[in-house]
Design a protein around this motif. Sequence first.
Motif, mmCIF file in Angstrom:
data_model
loop_
_atom_site.group_PDB
_atom_site.id
_atom_site.type_symbol
_atom_site.label_atom_id
_atom_site.label_comp_id
_atom_site.label_asym_id
_atom_site.label_seq_id
_atom_site.Cartn_x
_atom_site.Cartn_y
_atom_site.Cartn_z
ATOM 1 N N GLY A 99 27.407 14.835 -18.481
ATOM 2 C CA GLY A 99 27.763 14.112 -19.701
ATOM 3 C C GLY A 99 27.889 12.628 -19.460
ATOM 4 N N ARG A 100 27.252 12.123 -18.418
ATOM 5 C CA ARG A 100 27.376 10.705 -18.093
ATOM 6 C C ARG A 100 26.181 9.912 -18.602
ATOM 7 N NH1 ARG A 100 31.521 10.584 -14.337
ATOM 8 N NH2 ARG A 100 31.038 8.567 -13.454
ATOM 9 N N ARG A 111 27.461 8.843 -26.192
ATOM 10 C CA ARG A 111 27.794 10.022 -25.393
ATOM 11 C C ARG A 111 27.978 11.220 -26.309
ATOM 12 N NH1 ARG A 111 30.338 8.214 -20.643
ATOM 13 N NH2 ARG A 111 28.833 6.798 -19.739
ATOM 14 N N LYS A 112 27.520 12.372 -25.845
ATOM 15 C CA LYS A 112 27.751 13.601 -26.613
ATOM 16 C C LYS A 112 28.841 14.401 -25.919
ATOM 17 C CE LYS A 112 23.132 14.095 -28.569
ATOM 18 N NZ LYS A 112 22.335 13.107 -27.805
ATOM 19 N N GLU A 113 29.634 15.099 -26.723
ATOM 20 C CA GLU A 113 30.657 15.974 -26.154
ATOM 21 C C GLU A 113 29.992 17.005 -25.250
ATOM 22 O OE1 GLU A 113 33.937 17.624 -28.095
ATOM 23 O OE2 GLU A 113 34.659 15.574 -27.843
ATOM 24 N N ILE A 114 30.591 17.261 -24.117
ATOM 25 C CA ILE A 114 30.045 18.299 -23.238
ATOM 26 C C ILE A 114 30.388 19.658 -23.847
ATOM 27 C CG2 ILE A 114 30.132 19.293 -20.926
ATOM 28 C CD1 ILE A 114 31.211 16.485 -20.002
ATOM 29 N N SER A 164 25.132 17.691 -22.602
ATOM 30 C CA SER A 164 25.417 18.358 -21.335
ATOM 31 C C SER A 164 26.219 19.638 -21.548
ATOM 32 C CB SER A 164 26.191 17.425 -20.410
ATOM 33 O OG SER A 164 25.367 16.384 -19.978
ATOM 34 N N TYR A 165 26.186 20.486 -20.510
ATOM 35 C CA TYR A 165 26.845 21.790 -20.612
ATOM 36 C C TYR A 165 27.700 22.073 -19.383
ATOM 37 C CZ TYR A 165 23.130 22.157 -24.026
ATOM 38 O OH TYR A 165 22.304 21.905 -25.065
#
Length: 682
Positions: free
Chosen positions: A570-571, A439-442, A576-577
């Motif tokens: 972000g799932r 997962r990437k930080e939003i 994601s933004y």
Amino acid sequence: MSNKALQSVSSLKGIGGETEKTLADMGILTLHDLVMTFPYRHEDFRLKNIAETPHNERVTVEGRVESEPSVLFLGKNKSRLQIRLLVGPHLIKVVFFNQAYLKNKIVSGQTITVTGKWDRGRQAISVSHYSAGPKTDNVDFEPMYSLKGSLHQKTFRKFMHQALQEVESDLQELLPYNIRHSYKLLPVQEALQGVHFPKDADHVKQARRRFVYEELLLFQLKMQAIKKVRKEQNKGIAIAYDIHKIKDLIATLPYELTAAQKRVVNEICKDLKEPHRMNRLLQGDVGSGKTVVAAIALYAVITAGFQGALMAPTEILAEQHAESLHDWLSPMGIRIAVLTGSTKTKARRTLHEQLQNGEIDLLIGTHALIQPDVEFRKLGLVITDEQHRFGVEQRRVLRDKGMSPDVLFMTATPIPRTLAITAFGEMDVSIIDEMPAGRKEIETHWVKKELFDQIIKRMVVELKAGNQAYVICPLIEESEKLDVQNAVDVYEQLSSIFHQQFNVGLMHGRLHSTEKDEVMRAFSEGQIQVLVSTTVVEVGVNVPNATFIVIYDAERFGLAQLHQLRGRVGRGSEQSYCILLADPKSEDGKERMLSMTETNDGFKLAEKDLELRGAGDFFGRKQSGVPEFKMADLVHDYRALETARQDAEKFLASDEFWTSEETKYLRTYLEQSGALNGERID
Ligand code: ADP
Ligand code: MG
């Protein structure tokens, strides 16, 4: 309790008739009630250096009157009297409102003492307390009680004084000597003096410290006694699940469980095996993967020949859960049914029958699931998602439906620890404190509406890459009073911007559930690229392909809710933004926006939210289970809470607690609270 303490307040001088009624209104019937009525704050009457007093702060000063009073009459009964006062080297203005009669009492050259709000810019005090002469009286701190009717602080203090004298000699000391000694807590008599008639600042502080601890200790004792009694009562079902089957299920999942997911699955399974009723809270930040944990727990119960139920706050969410669980569990031969408010009567009837004769293993639904006519054959486990939306009463109904089923509450609202051990103090807690790998930080940005065109450009980049977007609006209809964005307007605006290029969908609470379904399905299958929605998508909805979310009027939302909304993206594994469109006017509002841009950590945000809003408002509802304390403040007294929690645990585990003379009154308290029957009644 002694007879004196239980005497009616009418035994005091000056109390009878109207006053007695007013006191009864305030919940004060006995002398004990009276002395245990605490002030909401203490007024500080110590002399302060005016030069060091911040703007708008209350201050008490003593000085020499340098001018004759001048009075300005401002209409009926309204006046403004002003003098000049020399305080040390400072010449300041002192203003009295509606006290014109002082004109003949205050004379130039005289020394007086005044208390009031300091206006630093105008170098003026607006007076709330006045006394002629230098500050002589020994009162530095005065308690301020919240009183009803025409009761005055002064009168109330007189009653308090009498009452304390009456009961002082035979007040019960709840706290054992050891505790008082090791934490240096005041004995109850001195502490009560410190609350009602403090000698100085430290006396107030020490008194408060003692009662904060006492209050939190009693509460923790109660919560933990409930937990302990429930475990000992063995009233639940021991569920003999098939560990091999569970392992097989886990092996078929499309991903490896995170270490945190494995740990909580173990905690839950261990609980299921025990013959007591499981009463567990599963906390995990948005997107941490609670659904699959729920599926495993439900499957475990079913392998032991029981039925399971999963309850969600909205139909959309119930159906989405049903879909996921269907994917995972149907291949294992599990029979799943869905029951919501929109299930047709005929289908409902069939479903009831199948539930009763055991043809359904797992029922997934909304509140419809706890209607009286829904009966299970052998209900072993009930899981509720986003449980803080369910009232205490509903929880009870649910529990009563089966043979004391185990209960698991799931929540994505990270609950600060202080609240978790109070609001849910009688429960066990499992925490998923880890996100699935990759997962990437939003990335979160706080922007003004003027930049809308740029936001759209950025959104187009995402959409062209095959991703999807949410646009969240607070209300569906224009409201004169609230300057909020109309979801329908936004929908139309975006539809015309994206004309032909991308499909825009609209979702709000006024749609029929079948319409909602259609929209949601179209979005999750990718036929709609942009979903304009009110907060109905707030909880749980899972469309991993969505990478962009715009939240209108973000300043109108609390932090917990913003974090929930942001959690719709972000799932998946892509960046994601989250765009917060906000123009907050208040400092709190600005701080919330900054917090959102600074962290993705739900627990940190929850702590911040608690700090900004206070415990009472955290869940946005009264029946949230957060008790109202008289002295303790969950935000500031968290250390005391932790200490009290540990002490309560030690107490309940020791034989001495149950026999010793020192802890006699604590035991009496527990008996009277009902905790020893294992039920929580607040
Ligand atoms: P929440 O805790 O917010 O309810 P979900 O259960 O909806 O989260 O899970 C969020 C997303 O993460 C889903 O798409 C789910 O399939 C996925 N997921 C859950 N566990 C894992 C895992 N261990 N590895 C990878 N993805 C996972
Ligand atoms: Mg969820």
